[in-house]
Enzyme design. Structure first.
Site, PDB file in Angstrom:
ATOM      1  N   ASP A 187       0.841  -1.186   0.000  1.00  0.00           N
ATOM      2  CA  ASP A 187       0.000   0.000   0.000  1.00  0.00           C
ATOM      3  C   ASP A 187       0.878   1.238   0.000  1.00  0.00           C
ATOM      4  OD1 ASP A 187      -2.557   1.229   0.016  1.00  0.00           O
ATOM      5  OD2 ASP A 187      -2.302   1.720   2.122  1.00  0.00           O
ATOM      6  N   TYR A 215       1.177   5.766  -0.509  1.00  0.00           N
ATOM      7  CA  TYR A 215       0.757   6.998   0.182  1.00  0.00           C
ATOM      8  C   TYR A 215       0.992   8.133  -0.815  1.00  0.00           C
ATOM      9  CZ  TYR A 215       0.759  10.124   4.384  1.00  0.00           C
ATOM     10  OH  TYR A 215       0.491  11.062   5.357  1.00  0.00           O
ATOM     11  N   HIS A 246      -3.848  14.201   0.499  1.00  0.00           N
ATOM     12  CA  HIS A 246      -4.042  13.354   1.676  1.00  0.00           C
ATOM     13  C   HIS A 246      -2.869  13.496   2.640  1.00  0.00           C
ATOM     14  CE1 HIS A 246      -5.021   9.919   4.175  1.00  0.00           C
ATOM     15  NE2 HIS A 246      -3.878   9.350   3.864  1.00  0.00           N
ATOM     16  N   ARG A 300       0.594  17.044  12.884  1.00  0.00           N
ATOM     17  CA  ARG A 300       1.777  17.891  13.124  1.00  0.00           C
ATOM     18  C   ARG A 300       1.418  19.340  12.807  1.00  0.00           C
ATOM     19  NH1 ARG A 300       3.409  13.687  10.040  1.00  0.00           N
ATOM     20  NH2 ARG A 300       3.650  15.023   8.200  1.00  0.00           N
ATOM     21  N   GLU A 328     -10.331   3.962   3.554  1.00  0.00           N
ATOM     22  CA  GLU A 328      -9.437   4.690   2.664  1.00  0.00           C
ATOM     23  C   GLU A 328      -9.839   4.360   1.235  1.00  0.00           C
ATOM     24  OE1 GLU A 328      -5.412   5.254   5.364  1.00  0.00           O
ATOM     25  OE2 GLU A 328      -5.360   3.846   3.676  1.00  0.00           O
ATOM     26  N   GLU A 332      -9.212   3.993  -2.371  1.00  0.00           N
ATOM     27  CA  GLU A 332      -7.983   3.791  -3.134  1.00  0.00           C
ATOM     28  C   GLU A 332      -8.276   3.102  -4.464  1.00  0.00           C
ATOM     29  OE1 GLU A 332      -4.629   2.151  -1.142  1.00  0.00           O
ATOM     30  OE2 GLU A 332      -5.260   2.803   0.856  1.00  0.00           O
ATOM     31  N   ASP A 386      -8.980   0.261   1.840  1.00  0.00           N
ATOM     32  CA  ASP A 386      -8.037  -0.224   2.844  1.00  0.00           C
ATOM     33  C   ASP A 386      -8.536   0.234   4.214  1.00  0.00           C
ATOM     34  OD1 ASP A 386      -5.755  -1.689   3.463  1.00  0.00           O
ATOM     35  OD2 ASP A 386      -4.497   0.092   3.557  1.00  0.00           O
ATOM     36  N   ARG A 421      -7.825   3.662  13.217  1.00  0.00           N
ATOM     37  CA  ARG A 421      -6.927   4.792  13.475  1.00  0.00           C
ATOM     38  C   ARG A 421      -6.380   4.794  14.898  1.00  0.00           C
ATOM     39  NH1 ARG A 421      -5.587   6.120   8.401  1.00  0.00           N
ATOM     40  NH2 ARG A 421      -7.399   6.763   7.161  1.00  0.00           N
ATOM     41  N   GLN A 455      -3.729   2.063  15.051  1.00  0.00           N
ATOM     42  CA  GLN A 455      -2.608   2.511  14.231  1.00  0.00           C
ATOM     43  C   GLN A 455      -1.777   3.586  14.933  1.00  0.00           C
ATOM     44  OE1 GLN A 455      -3.894   4.066  10.458  1.00  0.00           O
ATOM     45  NE2 GLN A 455      -1.836   4.514   9.739  1.00  0.00           N
ATOM     46  N   TYR A 491       2.270   2.558  15.420  1.00  0.00           N
ATOM     47  CA  TYR A 491       3.015   2.765  14.178  1.00  0.00           C
ATOM     48  C   TYR A 491       4.426   3.322  14.359  1.00  0.00           C
ATOM     49  CZ  TYR A 491       2.704   7.886  13.683  1.00  0.00           C
ATOM     50  OH  TYR A 491       2.864   9.239  13.832  1.00  0.00           O
ATOM     51  N   LYS A 535      -4.022  -1.902  10.144  1.00  0.00           N
ATOM     52  CA  LYS A 535      -4.300  -1.928   8.710  1.00  0.00           C
ATOM     53  C   LYS A 535      -4.465  -3.338   8.146  1.00  0.00           C
ATOM     54  CE  LYS A 535      -3.594   1.360   6.371  1.00  0.00           C
ATOM     55  NZ  LYS A 535      -4.481   2.392   5.820  1.00  0.00           N
ATOM     56  N   THR A 564      -8.804  -5.662   3.718  1.00  0.00           N
ATOM     57  CA  THR A 564      -8.666  -4.778   2.572  1.00  0.00           C
ATOM     58  C   THR A 564      -9.657  -5.278   1.530  1.00  0.00           C
ATOM     59  OG1 THR A 564      -6.312  -4.380   3.004  1.00  0.00           O
ATOM     60  CG2 THR A 564      -7.117  -3.900   0.791  1.00  0.00           C
ATOM     61  N   THR A 610      -4.633   6.460  -0.072  1.00  0.00           N
ATOM     62  CA  THR A 610      -5.880   7.225  -0.045  1.00  0.00           C
ATOM     63  C   THR A 610      -5.893   8.300  -1.127  1.00  0.00           C
ATOM     64  OG1 THR A 610      -5.987   6.890   2.339  1.00  0.00           O
ATOM     65  CG2 THR A 610      -7.396   8.601   1.417  1.00  0.00           C
ATOM     66  N   GLU A 612      -9.874  12.591   7.394  1.00  0.00           N
ATOM     67  CA  GLU A 612      -9.802  13.921   6.793  1.00  0.00           C
ATOM     68  C   GLU A 612     -11.170  14.601   6.759  1.00  0.00           C
ATOM     69  OE1 GLU A 612      -7.118  13.752   3.067  1.00  0.00           O
ATOM     70  OE2 GLU A 612      -7.793  11.699   3.457  1.00  0.00           O
TER      71      GLU A 612
END
Length: 403
Positions: free
Chosen positions: A117, A119, A124, A133, A191, A193, A225, A229, A232, A236, A245, A249, A338, A352
């Protein structure tokens, strides 16, 4: 309406012809089928009846033999199928081999070898960066514009559209928790995808250059996917996604061959950073795709992410996946990551869309921050086709059931 007389404008007309695997209820035998409108053609039986040299590839319980046969076979079979369903002389032979979709059971169309998978959406990635952040000078990580970030997933939990998704359990720890707790995820997400299906394998130690990606990739499909959260977020660091994750899927029951999407090819967004030679697609044919995706929760459309905005293309992802010498196997599946556009209604995840739960979605059956038990998520999509037609992609749907 007779099965050959597909209504004008049907996104699953003879210009499309995606591949799947089906069985008849009450029978265990599975076989390759090709979708035409709201019917499915028994491709193996059709090939035998019309004397095709590719009958053995199509009379199988999985697409893998066809995938492994390579691009010449893919093109030959597609040309033959197009002729079979459009030339009137074949109708009498093929009519008994066409079954209504509502009368068959669809299965996972290929045996998944490995799953990766990526990114690849800048929108996204920037949204995620701003959420987690908010004080960073740049919402992207320093490597993002230099390579397609990805992770190796779990092939064994790739499931076909329509399969229920059991809410996963695992460790989670919120800022208010003094220690981690165990239990069902309370922040279950999706997600939106696109998945790419590898046909022709490659040799260990031999990277696949950008110009060769279509020699290895058979087609694409919608992919969800599912993501826990809260699990994760706790697990992670430092190695990345794992239990959050790997539980499910979902992929479409229909694989659209790349040859059906020639009119949807498009250039990716302008590159803002110089790329290393193995990723530099300046002088290659466009390998982006103009796919229009819709995300619905309980039948209510909440987002319409445009795939044409993806910064990294499927060709670049394959080149990066193999540049260290990793080999491809027939049935490898890699997800785009995503898909999110620049607008709020174009975001491909609830993370999001609700800004990590801060702004709940207003649905006809109540508010949502993340998924509740019983929720049904459906991804659908179309792409521009020849002469103003639309090419439909098989939908992906899944219902959340309690742990």
């Amino acid at each position: 309406m007779p099965p050959f007389d597909v209504p004008e404008g049907d996104p699953f007309g003879p210009h499309n012809l995606p591949y799947g695997v089906f069985s008849i209820p009450g029978e265990r035998e599975r076989t390759v089928g090709v979708r035409l409108g709201d019917h499915v053609l028994d491709a193996g039986a059709a090939a035998r009846a019309l004397g095709s040299p590719y009958a053995d590839l199509l009379a199988r319980p999985t697409l893998n033999p066809l995938l492994a046969a390579g691009r010449t076979a893919w093109s030959d079979v597609r040309r033959a199928l197009t002729a079979w369903v459009t030339v009137p002389a074949h109708r009498e032979t093929l009519a008994p081999l066409l079954r209504p979709l509502s009368s068959v059971t669809l299965h996972l169309p290929f045996e998944v070898a490995d799953y990766v998978d990526f990114y690849a959406s800048e929108n996204h990635a920037r949204n995620v960066g701003r959420i987690f952040r908010p004080d960073a000078a740049d919402s992207l990580t320093p490597n993002w514009k230099h390579l397609p970030i990805g992770y190796h997933g779990r092939a064994g939990t790739v499931v076909v559209s329509g399969t229920d998704v059991i809410r996963p359990s695992g460790q989670r720890r919120s800022p208010a928790d003094p220690a981690p707790v165990f239990g069902p995820s309370v922040r279950l997400d999706i997600e939106a995808e696109v998945g790419f299906v590898v046909g022709t394998p490659s040799e260990p130690g031999r990277p696949v250059p950008l110009r060769d990606w279509r020699e290895h990739v058979f087609g694409l499909c919608l992919l969800n996917d599912w993501s826990a959260r809260d699990i994760q977020a706790w697990e992670y660091v430092p190695l990345g996604p794992f239990l959050g994750k790997s539980f499910a899927t979902s992929v479409a029951a229909w694989i659209t061959p790349l040859d059906a999407l020639e009119d949807a090819r498009t250039a990716p967004p302008e590159r803002t950073h110089p790329l290393l030679p193995y990723l530099d697609d300046t002088d290659t044919e466009p390998s982006g795709y103009d796919l229009r995706i819709s995300v619905a929760v309980n039948g209510h459309v909440v987002s319409e992410p445009p795939f044409s905005t993806m910064y990294w293309t499927a060709a670049q992802q394959l080149a990066h996946l193999t540049v260290n010498g990793a080999s491809l196997r027939t049935g490898d599946l890699y997800g785009s990551g995503t898909v999110s556009g620049p607008a709020e209604r174009e975001r491909g995840s609830l993370l999001e869309l609700t800004w990590n739960g801060r702004d709940p979605l207003e649905l006809p059956d109540g508010k949502r921050t993340f998924l509740e038990d019983g929720d049904v998520v459906t991804l659908s999509a179309w792409a521009p086709g020849p002469d103003g037609t639309r090419v439909g992609l098989g939908e992906v749907t899944g219902r959340v059931i309690p742990a």
